[in-house]
Design a protein around this motif. Structure first.
Motif, PDB file in Angstrom:
ATOM      1  N   PHE A  20       9.915   2.706   9.997  1.00 47.98           N
ATOM      2  CA  PHE A  20       9.583   4.134   9.899  1.00 47.98           C
ATOM      3  C   PHE A  20      10.265   4.928  11.006  1.00 47.98           C
ATOM      4  O   PHE A  20      10.873   5.976  10.752  1.00 47.98           O
ATOM      5  CB  PHE A  20       8.066   4.309   9.961  1.00 47.98           C
ATOM      6  CG  PHE A  20       7.612   5.743   9.939  1.00 47.98           C
ATOM      7  CD1 PHE A  20       7.615   6.471   8.764  1.00 47.98           C
ATOM      8  CD2 PHE A  20       7.187   6.366  11.105  1.00 47.98           C
ATOM      9  CE1 PHE A  20       7.197   7.793   8.741  1.00 47.98           C
ATOM     10  CE2 PHE A  20       6.764   7.685  11.091  1.00 47.98           C
ATOM     11  CZ  PHE A  20       6.776   8.397   9.902  1.00 47.98           C
ATOM     12  N   GLN A  21      10.177   4.445  12.242  1.00 49.57           N
ATOM     13  CA  GLN A  21      10.788   5.168  13.359  1.00 49.57           C
ATOM     14  C   GLN A  21      12.304   5.181  13.247  1.00 49.57           C
ATOM     15  O   GLN A  21      12.959   6.178  13.584  1.00 49.57           O
ATOM     16  CB  GLN A  21      10.358   4.518  14.688  1.00 49.57           C
ATOM     17  CG  GLN A  21       8.855   4.471  14.905  1.00 49.57           C
ATOM     18  CD  GLN A  21       8.231   5.857  14.958  1.00 49.57           C
ATOM     19  OE1 GLN A  21       8.890   6.838  15.302  1.00 49.57           O
ATOM     20  NE2 GLN A  21       6.952   5.943  14.613  1.00 49.57           N
ATOM     21  N   GLN A  42       0.831  -1.209   0.000  1.00 48.60           N
ATOM     22  CA  GLN A  42       0.000   0.000   0.000  1.00 48.60           C
ATOM     23  C   GLN A  42       0.864   1.257   0.000  1.00 48.60           C
ATOM     24  O   GLN A  42       0.590   2.215  -0.733  1.00 48.60           O
ATOM     25  CB  GLN A  42      -0.934  -0.009   1.215  1.00 48.60           C
ATOM     26  CG  GLN A  42      -1.856   1.196   1.274  1.00 48.60           C
ATOM     27  CD  GLN A  42      -2.623   1.281   2.574  1.00 48.60           C
ATOM     28  OE1 GLN A  42      -2.344   0.520   3.502  1.00 48.60           O
ATOM     29  NE2 GLN A  42      -3.574   2.189   2.651  1.00 48.60           N
ATOM     30  N   LEU A  43       1.921   1.246   0.834  1.00 54.13           N
ATOM     31  CA  LEU A  43       2.829   2.396   0.869  1.00 54.13           C
ATOM     32  C   LEU A  43       3.508   2.601  -0.479  1.00 54.13           C
ATOM     33  O   LEU A  43       3.707   3.739  -0.926  1.00 54.13           O
ATOM     34  CB  LEU A  43       3.879   2.193   1.958  1.00 54.13           C
ATOM     35  CG  LEU A  43       3.571   2.778   3.335  1.00 54.13           C
ATOM     36  CD1 LEU A  43       4.658   2.421   4.325  1.00 54.13           C
ATOM     37  CD2 LEU A  43       3.417   4.290   3.258  1.00 54.13           C
ATOM     38  N   ARG A  44       3.878   1.519  -1.110  1.00 52.19           N
ATOM     39  CA  ARG A  44       4.535   1.625  -2.410  1.00 52.19           C
ATOM     40  C   ARG A  44       3.615   2.263  -3.443  1.00 52.19           C
ATOM     41  O   ARG A  44       4.031   3.154  -4.200  1.00 52.19           O
ATOM     42  CB  ARG A  44       4.965   0.232  -2.866  1.00 52.19           C
ATOM     43  CG  ARG A  44       5.717   0.208  -4.182  1.00 52.19           C
ATOM     44  CD  ARG A  44       6.066  -1.217  -4.560  1.00 52.19           C
ATOM     45  NE  ARG A  44       6.849  -1.279  -5.769  1.00 52.19           N
ATOM     46  CZ  ARG A  44       7.272  -2.403  -6.320  1.00 52.19           C
ATOM     47  NH1 ARG A  44       6.976  -3.562  -5.747  1.00 52.19           N
ATOM     48  NH2 ARG A  44       7.968  -2.389  -7.423  1.00 52.19           N
ATOM     49  N   GLN A  45       2.374   1.818  -3.501  1.00 55.22           N
ATOM     50  CA  GLN A  45       1.431   2.387  -4.462  1.00 55.22           C
ATOM     51  C   GLN A  45       1.104   3.844  -4.136  1.00 55.22           C
ATOM     52  O   GLN A  45       0.946   4.665  -5.045  1.00 55.22           O
ATOM     53  CB  GLN A  45       0.145   1.548  -4.488  1.00 55.22           C
ATOM     54  CG  GLN A  45       0.348   0.108  -4.955  1.00 55.22           C
ATOM     55  CD  GLN A  45       0.955   0.025  -6.338  1.00 55.22           C
ATOM     56  OE1 GLN A  45       0.715   0.885  -7.198  1.00 55.22           O
ATOM     57  NE2 GLN A  45       1.757  -1.007  -6.569  1.00 55.22           N
ATOM     58  N   GLU A  99       3.413   4.838  10.123  1.00 51.21           N
ATOM     59  CA  GLU A  99       3.724   5.053  11.536  1.00 51.21           C
ATOM     60  C   GLU A  99       3.772   3.748  12.334  1.00 51.21           C
ATOM     61  O   GLU A  99       4.534   3.638  13.296  1.00 51.21           O
ATOM     62  CB  GLU A  99       2.696   6.009  12.153  1.00 51.21           C
ATOM     63  CG  GLU A  99       2.915   7.457  11.761  1.00 51.21           C
ATOM     64  CD  GLU A  99       1.833   8.358  12.334  1.00 51.21           C
ATOM     65  OE1 GLU A  99       0.847   7.802  12.883  1.00 51.21           O
ATOM     66  OE2 GLU A  99       1.961   9.590  12.222  1.00 51.21           O
ATOM     67  N   GLY A 100       3.003   2.753  11.944  1.00 51.18           N
ATOM     68  CA  GLY A 100       2.979   1.511  12.700  1.00 51.18           C
ATOM     69  C   GLY A 100       4.088   0.544  12.352  1.00 51.18           C
ATOM     70  O   GLY A 100       4.217  -0.509  12.999  1.00 51.18           O
TER      71      GLY A 100
END
Length: 684
Positions: free
Chosen positions: A263-264, A121-124, A258-259
């Motif tokens: 990312f962190q 999903q992030l990639r798209q 964020e989850g």
């Protein structure tokens, strides 16, 4: 094993068991076609599907394999071509399907591991975001082209013509005819009510006054009923919608990332913000699926491409065979890290320069891929600091007034670079860096001077800090090696007029990268008999830069203007090279007006006749010596001017005349007489 050659809307496949082809078939990319393929796969024992990655055309096949939990291999076209190419080739879908199957039998291809839904999903989202950004750039260019034909002056109303307020105003007033006929108060009310930004009464009146002034002076290329006006309004609406979509995608990406643990960790690295971290997660996916940093380099496409044949060795380049979106993203991140190093400590960039120095004797220096740092730092952070990799060494620095600095002799650097501005603060020792394929001595400093007011609008309490902008300045050189000063200038943002500006110093002119000491040395060398190339090589600048410095200095004196003359002139001559040259100056301010190579009457007349007669009539006095040629020229060139002989030459002429009379009288008296002796004793 099933091998499929994918085309648009359908695939041609073969079913192999061992080295024997059991069946050839064609699969249409629809529900019926995939149902038939599913029935065929159920007849096989532990089937594996292989197909070539063909972009969007292979995506239906990928989803089919994932929905039915099949093992599949999406093959790299370059790798498949390398393993299966032959001297004689016949290109058909049937041959290609068999070629894929035979290549899989003779070579070991890694099966494809599907991405987790959150990574996909992030990639798209990131790909969609990049498309929106590209569309914004293209629409901005089209808006600029159309606006230059309808109302070009409206750009001066805002610092950025693509801000929300600017787009709303341009949408309301795409042509000066839309402004004319509207009163100042009505225009202010319209700006306050029909724009997204909440304007105050003062700002509304300010924008209204400027719009009225621009509309009066504008002379557009198209009239108010032209198609260009419709284009401007269309592009404004499109940009407003694209801006909203861009903001929405940013929020979706950051909230979706964020989850995730990466990312962190990415965001904790200096120079990576929330948006960049979310994009990086979307393009790299789960970085733990890579075994080492070399695999990350190959996936991104920044592994080295080396070529050597005989005595020829080509300079190393990156392959650029990988994910271009991830490669561009990492490039921007690393560029941002290097730019921000002047303001805050960055152990990744520090280690990069440290590694370049340490590996010189091993001949390993070169383009160290940036993703190696990301992979190693990520593993270090993910294992809670248990990694013993040398990539995570952090140089120790001393803190002074809350700013990390290294021991240095700031006074010595100031004297060497001829810096007198106390606001330039050095925070690192000089280093040897390669700039333009040449070793150079580089110093780093910071310039932070908060201005008293905004230079654009004059407000004093609406100025906030807005990051830093690093400028590489050419400084006085030491020996054969060029010297540069990388100065990080504090940038400011005025909330009142929405403009940005930065701190200034007298060490370098605004918009220039040549320091004042270097400019002075260039002008000093230009006096002597040196060519432009020699001067440029001596100060490590180009010959065109030398010429520009000389021209800028000459323009300050404005020797070539023919529209103005001072009321009081002064004429004189001096010996320049092998002849006498003419010079005139302004008697009021003692500034040189021009220098002519010759003092002949023809040269002087030709020069001053370039000025209109009305300009020459404004000259009131001309101060000169008792040169008869100048005295005769003044009435002809300056009809209303009076000749003023300066006191020095009058006193000099009287003194010379008296001395001549004295000599003549003395010659009439014999040298042996007492009168002559007494006269000599009196004068001595």
């Amino acid at each position: 094993m099933f091998a499929l050659d994918v085309s648009k809307g359908h695939s041609y496949g073969v079913w192999y068991r061992g080295d024997q082809c059991l069946q050839e078939f064609e699969c249409i990319h629809n529900k019926l076609g995939f149902a038939q393929l599913d029935q065929m796969l159920k007849q096989a024992d532990d089937p594996v599907v292989y197909f070539e990655a063909t972009g969007i055309y292979s995506q239906p096949l990928v989803r089919f394999c994932q929905d039915h939990q099949l093992r599949y291999g999406r093959l790299n076209p370059l790798e498949l071509h390398l393993h299966s190419e032959s001297l004689r080739r016949v290109k058909t879908d049937q041959k290609d399907a068999h070629r894929i199957a035979l290549s899989v039998m003779h070579h070991q291809y890694r099966l494809t591991t599907p991405w987790a839904p959150e990574y996909e999903q992030l990639r798209q989202l990131n790909r969609f975001y990049q498309q929106v950004i590209d569309e914004v750039k293209l629409t901005r260019l089209r808006l600029y082209t159309a606006l230059q034909q309808t109302f070009p002056e409206v750009e001066q109303l805002f610092s950025s013509r693509v801000s929300k307020l600017a787009l709303n105003v341009i949408l309301l007033f795409p042509h000066p005819a839309f402004v004319r006929g509207i009163s100042r108060t009505c225009l202010k009310d319209k700006l306050m009510s029909e724009t997204d930004k909440k304007l105050s009464q003062t700002k509304g009146l300010k924008y209204a006054d400027k719009l009225i002034a621009f509309a009066k002076s504008s002379y557009p290329a198209a009239d108010s009923a032209s198609v260009q006006v419709q284009e401007v309004q269309y592009y404004c609406r499109q940009l407003i919608e694209l801006t909203k979509q861009e903001e929405s995608l940013r929020k979706q990406m950051t909230s979706a990332a964020e989850g995730l643990p990466q990312f962190q960790i990415y965001q904790s690295m200096p120079g990576i913000g929330a948006l960049s971290a979310a994009q990086l997660v979307g393009e790299l996916g789960d970085i733990l699926r890579f075994d080492n940093a070399n695999q990350v380099n190959a996936y991104v496409g920044i592994d080295l491409n080396r070529y050597q044949s005989g005595k020829y060795t080509r300079q190393d380049h990156i392959n650029k065979r990988g994910n271009p979106h991830a490669r561009a993203l990492i490039y921007l991140i690393v560029k941002n890290m290097i730019r921000q190093k002047a303001t805050s400590s960055n152990h990744i960039v520090d280690y990069y320069y440290k590694l370049k120095k340490a590996l010189r004797y091993l001949e390993l220096i070169g383009n160290l891929p940036a993703s190696s740092f990301f992979y190693t730092i990520f593993i270090f952070e993910y294992t809670n600091g248990t990694s013993h990799s040398p990539f995570v060494t952090r140089p120790t620095k001393e803190k002074r007034n809350g700013v990390c600095v290294m021991p240095l002799t700031s006074k010595s650097i100031r004297l060497a670079l001829e810096i007198t501005d106390p606001n330039i603060i050095f925070f690192e020792d000089g280093e040897i860096e390669t700039i333009q394929n040449q070793a150079a001595l580089v110093y780093r400093a910071k310039l932070t001077v908060k201005p008293d007011h905004c230079p654009n609008c004059g407000f004093t309490d609406q100025i906030v800090r807005f990051g830093f902008n690093q400028v590489r300045i050419v400084a006085p050189s030491f020996g054969y090696r060029p010297t540069y000063l990388k100065l990080s200038c504090q940038r400011f943002f005025c909330q009142a007029c929405q403009t940005t500006f930065q701190s200034r110093t007298d060490y370098v002119r605004p918009g220039c990268v040549i320091s004042e000491p270097v400019r002075q040395m260039v002008l000093f060398d230009a006096i002597s008999n040196h060519s432009l190339t020699d001067i440029g090589q001596r100060h490590h600048i180009s010959d065109k830069t030398v010429q520009r410095v000389i021209d800028e200095e000459a323009n300050l004196h404005n020797f070539q203007q023919t529209t103005w003359l001072p009321e009081h002139l002064a004429f004189d001559e001096f010996k320049a090279t092998d002849r006498m040259s003419f010079i005139w100056a302004n008697s009021d301010c003692q500034e040189i007006g021009a220098i002519l190579p010759s003092r002949t009457s023809y040269q002087i007349t030709q020069y001053f006749e370039r000025f209109p007669l009305t300009v020459r009539r404004q000259v009131k006095t001309v101060s000169l010596d008792l040169n008869a040629g100048y005295v005769h020229l003044v009435p002809r060139l300056f009809p209303n001017a009076k000749v003023v002989v300066d006191r020095f030459h009058i006193v000099q002429m009287v003194s010379m005349a008296l001395n001549m009379v004295r000599v003549q009288v003395m010659k009439t008296v014999p040298k042996t007489s007492s009168e002559y002796r007494s006269q000599i004793a009196r004068t001595s």
